[in-house]
Each structure stands twice: as structure tokens, then as C-alpha cells.
Design an enzyme around this catalytic site. Sequence first.
Site, PDB file in Angstrom:
ATOM      1  N   SER A 241     -31.826  89.858  64.847  1.00 53.94           N
ATOM      2  CA  SER A 241     -31.032  91.500  65.364  1.00 53.94           C
ATOM      3  C   SER A 241     -30.441  92.162  64.656  1.00 53.94           C
ATOM      4  O   SER A 241     -29.186  92.412  64.865  1.00 53.94           O
ATOM      5  CB  SER A 241     -29.527  90.542  66.578  1.00 53.94           C
ATOM      6  OG  SER A 241     -30.482  90.032  67.697  1.00 53.94           O
TER       7      SER A 241
ATOM      8  N   GLY B  24     -37.104  93.673  67.114  1.00 52.46           N
ATOM      9  CA  GLY B  24     -36.928  94.929  67.740  1.00 52.46           C
ATOM     10  C   GLY B  24     -36.573  96.134  67.129  1.00 52.46           C
ATOM     11  O   GLY B  24     -36.804  97.161  68.222  1.00 52.46           O
TER      12      GLY B  24
ATOM     13  N   LYS C  57     -44.454  92.621  66.288  1.00 54.63           N
ATOM     14  CA  LYS C  57     -44.509  90.932  67.384  1.00 54.63           C
ATOM     15  C   LYS C  57     -46.113  91.947  68.175  1.00 54.63           C
ATOM     16  O   LYS C  57     -47.109  92.906  67.503  1.00 54.63           O
ATOM     17  CB  LYS C  57     -43.795  91.104  67.734  1.00 54.63           C
ATOM     18  CG  LYS C  57     -42.530  90.897  67.047  1.00 54.63           C
ATOM     19  CD  LYS C  57     -41.216  90.021  68.105  1.00 54.63           C
ATOM     20  CE  LYS C  57     -39.902  89.800  67.299  1.00 54.63           C
ATOM     21  NZ  LYS C  57     -39.624  88.907  67.784  1.00 54.63           N
TER      22      LYS C  57
ATOM     23  N   ASN D 204     -41.213  93.446  61.360  1.00 55.97           N
ATOM     24  CA  ASN D 204     -42.547  92.977  62.384  1.00 55.97           C
ATOM     25  C   ASN D 204     -42.504  93.688  63.731  1.00 55.97           C
ATOM     26  O   ASN D 204     -41.649  93.039  64.577  1.00 55.97           O
ATOM     27  CB  ASN D 204     -41.297  91.333  62.762  1.00 55.97           C
ATOM     28  CG  ASN D 204     -42.698  90.678  63.271  1.00 55.97           C
ATOM     29  OD1 ASN D 204     -43.523  90.655  63.512  1.00 55.97           O
ATOM     30  ND2 ASN D 204     -41.948  88.972  63.781  1.00 55.97           N
TER      31      ASN D 204
ATOM     32  N   GLU E 103     -34.442  82.941  59.382  1.00 60.95           N
ATOM     33  CA  GLU E 103     -34.312  83.631  60.512  1.00 60.95           C
ATOM     34  C   GLU E 103     -34.070  82.558  61.554  1.00 60.95           C
ATOM     35  O   GLU E 103     -34.675  81.829  62.238  1.00 60.95           O
ATOM     36  CB  GLU E 103     -35.821  84.373  60.962  1.00 60.95           C
ATOM     37  CG  GLU E 103     -36.497  84.706  60.711  1.00 60.95           C
ATOM     38  CD  GLU E 103     -36.839  85.968  61.747  1.00 60.95           C
ATOM     39  OE1 GLU E 103     -36.996  87.344  60.985  1.00 60.95           O
ATOM     40  OE2 GLU E 103     -38.167  85.659  62.249  1.00 60.95           O
TER      41      GLU E 103
ATOM     42  N   HIS F  26     -43.432  82.607  61.876  1.00 58.04           N
ATOM     43  CA  HIS F  26     -41.801  83.263  62.405  1.00 58.04           C
ATOM     44  C   HIS F  26     -42.292  81.480  63.471  1.00 58.04           C
ATOM     45  O   HIS F  26     -42.655  81.408  63.921  1.00 58.04           O
ATOM     46  CB  HIS F  26     -42.591  84.357  63.048  1.00 58.04           C
ATOM     47  CG  HIS F  26     -41.936  85.101  63.855  1.00 58.04           C
ATOM     48  ND1 HIS F  26     -41.595  84.469  64.890  1.00 58.04           N
ATOM     49  CD2 HIS F  26     -41.024  86.559  63.373  1.00 58.04           C
ATOM     50  CE1 HIS F  26     -40.471  85.605  65.286  1.00 58.04           C
ATOM     51  NE2 HIS F  26     -40.074  86.329  64.370  1.00 58.04           N
TER      52      HIS F  26
ATOM     53  N   GLY G 210     -33.944  88.467  68.924  1.00 54.64           N
ATOM     54  CA  GLY G 210     -33.852  89.115  69.814  1.00 54.64           C
ATOM     55  C   GLY G 210     -33.006  89.052  70.748  1.00 54.64           C
ATOM     56  O   GLY G 210     -32.831  89.055  72.211  1.00 54.64           O
TER      57      GLY G 210
ATOM     58  N   GLU H  19     -41.651  82.098  66.155  1.00 52.33           N
ATOM     59  CA  GLU H  19     -42.436  83.017  67.868  1.00 52.33           C
ATOM     60  C   GLU H  19     -43.614  81.866  67.303  1.00 52.33           C
ATOM     61  O   GLU H  19     -44.156  81.133  68.394  1.00 52.33           O
ATOM     62  CB  GLU H  19     -42.297  83.947  68.127  1.00 52.33           C
ATOM     63  CG  GLU H  19     -41.437  84.408  68.926  1.00 52.33           C
ATOM     64  CD  GLU H  19     -41.063  86.123  68.567  1.00 52.33           C
ATOM     65  OE1 GLU H  19     -42.348  86.733  67.751  1.00 52.33           O
ATOM     66  OE2 GLU H  19     -39.935  86.623  68.321  1.00 52.33           O
TER      67      GLU H  19
HETATM   68  C1  PEP Z   1     -37.518  89.132  63.479  1.00 52.42           C
HETATM   69  O1  PEP Z   1     -39.153  88.698  65.372  1.00 52.42           O
HETATM   70  O2  PEP Z   1     -37.883  88.038  63.208  1.00 52.42           O
HETATM   71  C2  PEP Z   1     -36.768  89.649  64.329  1.00 52.42           C
HETATM   72  C3  PEP Z   1     -35.563  88.903  63.589  1.00 52.42           C
HETATM   73  O3  PEP Z   1     -37.105  89.873  65.980  1.00 52.42           O
HETATM   74  P1  PEP Z   1     -35.268  90.923  65.807  1.00 52.42           P
HETATM   75  O4  PEP Z   1     -34.610  91.680  65.091  1.00 52.42           O
HETATM   76  O5  PEP Z   1     -35.589  91.692  67.380  1.00 52.42           O
HETATM   77  O6  PEP Z   1     -33.745  89.787  66.653  1.00 52.42           O
END
Ligand code: PEP
Length: 250
Positions: free
Chosen positions: A213, A235, A13, A11, A168, A96, A174, A98
Site C-alpha cells: 500500500s 495498486g 500484477k 508490480n 512485503e 510474491h 492491496g 500472491e
Molecule cells: C504488491 O503487490 O507487491 C503490492 C505491494 O501491492 P500494493 O501496493 O497494492 O499493496
Amino acid sequence: MADRTPILAANWKMNKTIEETERFLAEFLPKVPDSGPEVVICPPFLSLKTAVEHCMQSHARVAAQNMHEQPDGAYTGEVSAPMLQELGVDGVILGHSERRQYFNESDDALARKVLVALDAGLEPILCVGESLTQRESGETEALLTRQVAADLAGVPDNRLAGVVIAYEPIWAIGTGRTATTEQAEEAIALIRGLIESRSAEAAAAIRILYGGSVKPENAEELVSQPDVDGALVGGASLDPEDFAAIVAAA
Ligand code: PEP
């Protein structure tokens, strides 16, 4: 893991221009094995066409990060399922955290979007997960139960296996703070149990990913849990070497 092919989804983003997408794929795609886990790249809308063209000769597939539930109409700034289909996109991330947090994505809208995606032949990657406050006040199970019930309310039992769910935890996205393997397995087993209460067959087949993460260093341990069928990576998926290492770990 049972007989389910793992999925590693990137992802991105709101990251990477078209040129950056091309550069990433030129470095990453040669590292993608021809068999093994499914690899899905989820770039911003503007890079989808480029990503589809580059991934065509590889084992990697492409998904969008969102879509509107209507096929067309007066919805400024939105993109529909037929538009994604036309590009050759294979799937779409829905719900998601966000989008839920910053764009008021509701469970009602998500229930409609999941069905629209399935009908369009786009594999939905439905995200669910609790906030830190919800976890600390012992609401994780109730929240996940509510989200899974509401977001999949319109999907008939015999189509549930066509959905991919990503667990998630918001506090792990993040933040560099990963859920422990026990926390990830526990939540994902709970979600699988919720699907099982509707269809044992769907529960055995549906892919449920962990996201939050995930890095090359922790991917193998997370993905080796019996109910964890892969990862949705934010990320660490922006770096071709890191994401290739995560794919290799799975
Ligand atoms: C995400 O945005 O779906 C995600 C898991 O981000 P990160 O791996 O950066 O925590």
C-alpha cells in the site's frame, strides 16, 4: 540511506493490456528523471516486449513477475529465463505472496529460481513477508529468518548483493493498510542483519525494498528510513501520475 541506489518497482500484477501498457508508458516515461532512483516496470508477460521497446530510450527498466526454473520443457503455461533474456528483460519478481498463496510457490523452488535468474543476468526481486496472523502471534522474525535462509540458500555470499529483496507484509498488500515506518524499518533492518550474518559486504550493498500500500502520500517517509532502499508498488503503480509522484518522492 547508505550508498545504495533506490529502486521503485511497479508490480502491475494481472493488469493492463498491450495497448494500456503503451498508453501508460507514453504518459509516464517523460516524467522519469534521467538520473536518481532506478525505475522498474513489471507488466504481465504479454506486455514485456512492448515495455522493453518503450523503455529502451529512458532510465526505466523492465522486469517480469515470475519465471520457471527450467530453461524449457513440458511445463504448460510457464515462461523461462532464456525467454525473458531474449526479450531484453532486466529482472524478475520471485516469490510474491500472491504466487506463494495461489500457486503454491515453495521456498525450495524459489531457491532454485533465484540462482537461475542470477545466472541468466536477470536481477531477482525476491519477496518475503509475514501474514497478519503471523505478525499478531509474534512470528514475524522467525518467518523472515526462515524465508531469507531458504530462498537464498543456493546463492554464494559473493553474489548476494545481486539480489534485491522486497519486504512485503501480506496484511499490507492491496489493503490500504501500510506498515508504519517503524515496522518497515525494523523488518528491513532485520533482513539486512540476516544478510550480514553471511557477508558484511553484501549487507552494505544489497537493496531491500518495502512493499504494501505505498502511495504518493506515504512514499517519501517510508523510503527515507535508513535501511529502506525503495519500494515495490502494486495498486498505485497502475496510474502514471501516482507512480511518477512516488518516483519523485524517492
Ligand atoms: C504488491 O503487490 O507487491 C503490492 C505491494 O501491492 P500494493 O501496493 O497494492 O499493496
